[in-house]
Scaffold this motif. Sequence first.
Motif, short mmCIF file in Angstrom:
data_model
loop_
_atom_site.label_atom_id
_atom_site.label_comp_id
_atom_site.label_asym_id
_atom_site.label_seq_id
_atom_site.Cartn_x
_atom_site.Cartn_y
_atom_site.Cartn_z
N ASP A 79 38.26 7.03 29.86
CA ASP A 79 37.23 6.11 29.35
C ASP A 79 36.31 6.87 28.40
O ASP A 79 35.08 6.84 28.52
N ASP A 81 35.44 6.37 25.53
CA ASP A 81 34.67 5.55 24.60
C ASP A 81 33.58 4.75 25.29
O ASP A 81 32.96 3.89 24.68
N LYS A 82 33.32 5.02 26.57
CA LYS A 82 32.42 4.18 27.36
C LYS A 82 31.26 4.98 27.93
O LYS A 82 31.30 6.21 28.02
N TRP A 83 30.23 4.24 28.36
CA TRP A 83 29.13 4.78 29.15
C TRP A 83 29.25 4.27 30.58
O TRP A 83 29.91 3.27 30.83
N ASP A 85 28.03 2.24 33.78
CA ASP A 85 27.16 1.10 34.04
C ASP A 85 26.04 1.56 34.96
O ASP A 85 26.24 2.40 35.85
N SER A 175 32.62 4.47 19.27
CA SER A 175 32.54 3.39 20.26
C SER A 175 31.36 3.60 21.20
O SER A 175 30.68 2.63 21.59
N ARG A 176 31.10 4.84 21.55
CA ARG A 176 29.94 5.10 22.40
C ARG A 176 28.65 4.78 21.65
O ARG A 176 27.69 4.29 22.25
N GLY A 179 28.15 1.27 21.87
CA GLY A 179 27.84 0.86 23.24
C GLY A 179 26.42 1.15 23.67
O GLY A 179 26.02 0.79 24.77
N TYR A 183 23.97 -0.18 27.01
CA TYR A 183 23.46 0.79 27.98
C TYR A 183 21.94 0.73 28.07
O TYR A 183 21.37 0.71 29.18
#
Length: 616
Positions: A79, A81-83, A85, A175-176, A179, A183
């Motif tokens: 993952d 490209d993600k933070w 939750d 992507s981050r 995002g 966040y």
Amino acid sequence: MALTTKRSLTALALSFILTHPAQANGNAPVLNSSTAVATVKQDATEQESAKANQLFETLFMENVMASPRMQTQLGIKVDYDKWDDIGKAADEAELERNKEQLSRLQQIDPKQLDPQTQLSYDLLLQALNDSIDDYQWRLYSYPVNQMYGGHSMIPSFLINQHQIANIDDAKAYISRLNGVPKYLKQLQGALEERAQAGIIAPKFVFAYVKSDSRNIIHGAPFTAEQDSAIWADFKRKIEQLKLDSSEKDALLAQAKQALTSQVKPAYDGLISYLDTLEQRADTRDGVWKFKEGETFYNNALERTTTTKMSADEIHQLGLNEVARIHQEMRAIMDKVGFKGDLQAFFKFMREDKQFYYPSTETGKNQYLLDAKALINTMSSRLDEVFNVKPEAGIVVKAVEPFREKSAGKAFYNAPSPDGSRPGIYYANLYDMEAMPKYQMEALAYHEGIPGHHMQIAIAQELKDIPKFRRFGGYTAYIEGWGLYSEYLPKEMGLYEDPYADFGRLAMELWRSCRLVVDTGIHAKKWTREQGIEYYVNNTPNAKSDAIKMVERHIVMPSQATAYKVGMLKILQLRQQAQSIMGDKFDLGEFHTLLLKNGPLPLNTLEEQILTWANQA
């Protein structure tokens, strides 16, 4: 990361026949009953221990795969490209995961485990129970403050953790960036949920957080000044890729678009929300102001110190240590021929220019070079007192400008497990008067070698313990080791300059005052100003140090009590082991025992050390 598949009983039986044909076809030697019982018991222990260790790995990876940030820190690009939750839904999901994991862990029979696996079982059982019990306190924190928070995590994480080795990594970085609005919206939700429960940081915190947030969106491509921290980082990482210029330009354009259209509006929105939240804040500093604040603080002390010490006991311990160290400082004052009392000596150490680097780029660079030299010297002498050393390297860096105004004076970031990123000792050079020459030796030993870098890197590199122990931590153990690491070089003949030895004592004195002030603020209703006054009157540190430290106490209740409690326990255990073992005591073996099991609660560490000493 692939997990080892559990083998079926049929497969295990087939493997046994193929590798032990004599036993399988009935030609095995006859065993007496006691030997057979012992063999069966050993087999049961091996099987249950293997089952438990596989479960430990499975549970650890479940937690890792629930956290994109943790994946990145461990070099896993799933993952990427993600933070993570954050907020109520995420907290509830973690609670349910903890409960479900506890249920699976309790299916293991701890009586059937070998000693090392038994230790892992006990530690994980306690950690899960504590996490479940502490859910009731999940709102008792400040998600943004001058020490840490989602607002400053974003640039720090991207710069220091998100590596770009190829075009996919670059796209994940972008992507981050895209995002960030989601966040920061979740972050605002977490702040509002706490505010509804009456948990809002004191007013002084807001100026720091808003200033840091503005710094993040200052500079190109947001404004006409020099590159912002994130933009400079992305450009540097893209420039190192072997791509066509057109591909690089496309990536830069996408990142610039994300920064200006997503990141900046998200931070502007956060700052606007903080403006309104600040109006609801007050100037009361201790957690005693919260509902059940006393119970929360006592629990926090227990978690931090891994002891049953009360706030009053910790407060008194601090007062006793301050008095002792003052006496040792007077001896050094006499040694250097200073005429005057201790307060006059403190003033001399604070104000005399010989003890400070100039507040210039040259002076700051010289500080970093000298800190590296101290670490290198200590590294060359490790074999004298250690039988184990880390493989990972360490670098010394200045804290980045976007967070240097509010960050602590020094801290450490762990290396990546895959070796792609070294450990980092960060020195905060924003205020050079807060970084005196006479303290830099102890500071380098604490954050670097033999301190945090050695302990944390060795733990990560251990091969025979589960990952949750290699990458976990107990503050009293970790910071106790750091403070012990300041003291150990004194026994090795370092701190040759009496002023440097004074600096070592000043650092220990600082940690002793923490016991007094942390408990003073959160249990005895001291104000921020009372805490600052105590540091100024009892230490040689700059007033700016005192302000930062007291403000740290306020937003991180109990954390700063770990250092002295942990150090004193390590020294006590070393003395006990020496008394029990006599001439058999070996300092290198003692240090190996401290480090080879990874971080431990102090009560568990005591059991390990005393068992070793009594069996020698």
